[in-house]
Design a protein around this motif. Structure first.
Motif, PDB file in Angstrom:
ATOM      1  N   SER A   1      89.625  39.216  40.720  1.00 27.54           N
ATOM      2  CA  SER A   1      89.104  37.939  41.281  1.00 27.54           C
ATOM      3  C   SER A   1      88.705  36.983  40.387  1.00 27.54           C
ATOM      4  O   SER A   1      88.663  36.956  39.161  1.00 27.54           O
ATOM      5  CB  SER A   1      88.079  38.420  42.139  1.00 27.54           C
ATOM      6  OG  SER A   1      86.623  38.554  41.354  1.00 27.54           O
ATOM      7  N   ASN A   2      88.600  35.506  40.782  1.00 24.18           N
ATOM      8  CA  ASN A   2      88.126  34.524  40.007  1.00 24.18           C
ATOM      9  C   ASN A   2      86.992  34.834  39.489  1.00 24.18           C
ATOM     10  O   ASN A   2      86.788  34.263  38.178  1.00 24.18           O
ATOM     11  CB  ASN A   2      88.617  33.352  40.855  1.00 24.18           C
ATOM     12  CG  ASN A   2      88.349  32.193  39.883  1.00 24.18           C
ATOM     13  OD1 ASN A   2      88.981  32.087  38.867  1.00 24.18           O
ATOM     14  ND2 ASN A   2      87.989  30.945  40.649  1.00 24.18           N
ATOM     15  N   GLN A   3      86.060  35.207  40.200  1.00 26.82           N
ATOM     16  CA  GLN A   3      84.737  35.428  39.488  1.00 26.82           C
ATOM     17  C   GLN A   3      84.725  36.391  38.099  1.00 26.82           C
ATOM     18  O   GLN A   3      83.836  35.912  37.370  1.00 26.82           O
ATOM     19  CB  GLN A   3      83.675  35.890  40.831  1.00 26.82           C
ATOM     20  CG  GLN A   3      82.349  36.015  40.134  1.00 26.82           C
ATOM     21  CD  GLN A   3      81.593  36.450  41.251  1.00 26.82           C
ATOM     22  OE1 GLN A   3      81.862  36.919  42.213  1.00 26.82           O
ATOM     23  NE2 GLN A   3      80.183  36.490  41.102  1.00 26.82           N
ATOM     24  N   GLN A   4      85.377  37.433  38.261  1.00 27.22           N
ATOM     25  CA  GLN A   4      85.519  38.227  37.129  1.00 27.22           C
ATOM     26  C   GLN A   4      86.150  37.534  35.997  1.00 27.22           C
ATOM     27  O   GLN A   4      85.681  37.762  34.939  1.00 27.22           O
ATOM     28  CB  GLN A   4      86.397  39.333  37.717  1.00 27.22           C
ATOM     29  CG  GLN A   4      85.892  40.372  38.566  1.00 27.22           C
ATOM     30  CD  GLN A   4      86.655  41.613  39.060  1.00 27.22           C
ATOM     31  OE1 GLN A   4      87.884  41.573  38.968  1.00 27.22           O
ATOM     32  NE2 GLN A   4      86.174  42.526  39.455  1.00 27.22           N
TER      33      GLN A   4
ATOM     34  N   VAL B   1      86.003  34.451  35.187  1.00 25.98           N
ATOM     35  CA  VAL B   1      84.870  33.527  34.622  1.00 25.98           C
ATOM     36  C   VAL B   1      83.921  34.243  34.140  1.00 25.98           C
ATOM     37  O   VAL B   1      83.525  33.969  32.813  1.00 25.98           O
ATOM     38  CB  VAL B   1      84.543  32.525  35.864  1.00 25.98           C
ATOM     39  CG1 VAL B   1      83.164  31.609  35.479  1.00 25.98           C
ATOM     40  CG2 VAL B   1      85.466  31.594  36.443  1.00 25.98           C
ATOM     41  N   MET B   2      83.599  35.416  34.532  1.00 29.21           N
ATOM     42  CA  MET B   2      82.402  36.124  33.809  1.00 29.21           C
ATOM     43  C   MET B   2      83.054  36.792  32.552  1.00 29.21           C
ATOM     44  O   MET B   2      82.083  36.539  31.610  1.00 29.21           O
ATOM     45  CB  MET B   2      82.123  37.082  34.824  1.00 29.21           C
ATOM     46  CG  MET B   2      81.104  38.307  34.331  1.00 29.21           C
ATOM     47  SD  MET B   2      79.291  37.764  34.790  1.00 29.21           S
ATOM     48  CE  MET B   2      79.337  37.916  36.531  1.00 29.21           C
TER      49      MET B   2
ATOM     50  N   SER C   1      82.946  33.869  29.977  1.00 30.26           N
ATOM     51  CA  SER C   1      81.932  33.433  29.586  1.00 30.26           C
ATOM     52  C   SER C   1      81.284  34.536  28.537  1.00 30.26           C
ATOM     53  O   SER C   1      80.616  34.014  27.469  1.00 30.26           O
ATOM     54  CB  SER C   1      80.962  33.236  30.866  1.00 30.26           C
ATOM     55  OG  SER C   1      81.396  32.090  31.551  1.00 30.26           O
TER      56      SER C   1
END
Length: 59
Positions: A19-22, A24-25, A28
């Motif tokens: 997913s997009n959140q993974q 980005v995480m 980062s």
């Protein structure tokens, strides 16, 4: 038969996509670890007290 295999592979690949959140995480965290490593190395090379504390020898 070949079409059936292709559809099964396509469905399984869709499930494995992060997913997009993974993304980005992980990006980062990777950038943060790289920055931490650069700061530690630069302090080790430029600060004599840190160099002596970690290596036991003066710079």
């Amino acid at each position: 038969m070949k079409d059936k295999i292709n559809t099964l592979v396509a469905e399984q690949l869709d499930e494995l996509e992060p997913s997009n959140q993974q993304v980005v995480m992980m990006g980062s965290i990777l950038i943060g670890l790289n920055l931490l490593l650069m700061v530690c190395v630069s302090l080790y090379w430029t600060n004599p007290s840190i160099h002596q504390y970690l290596s036991g020898r003066p710079l």
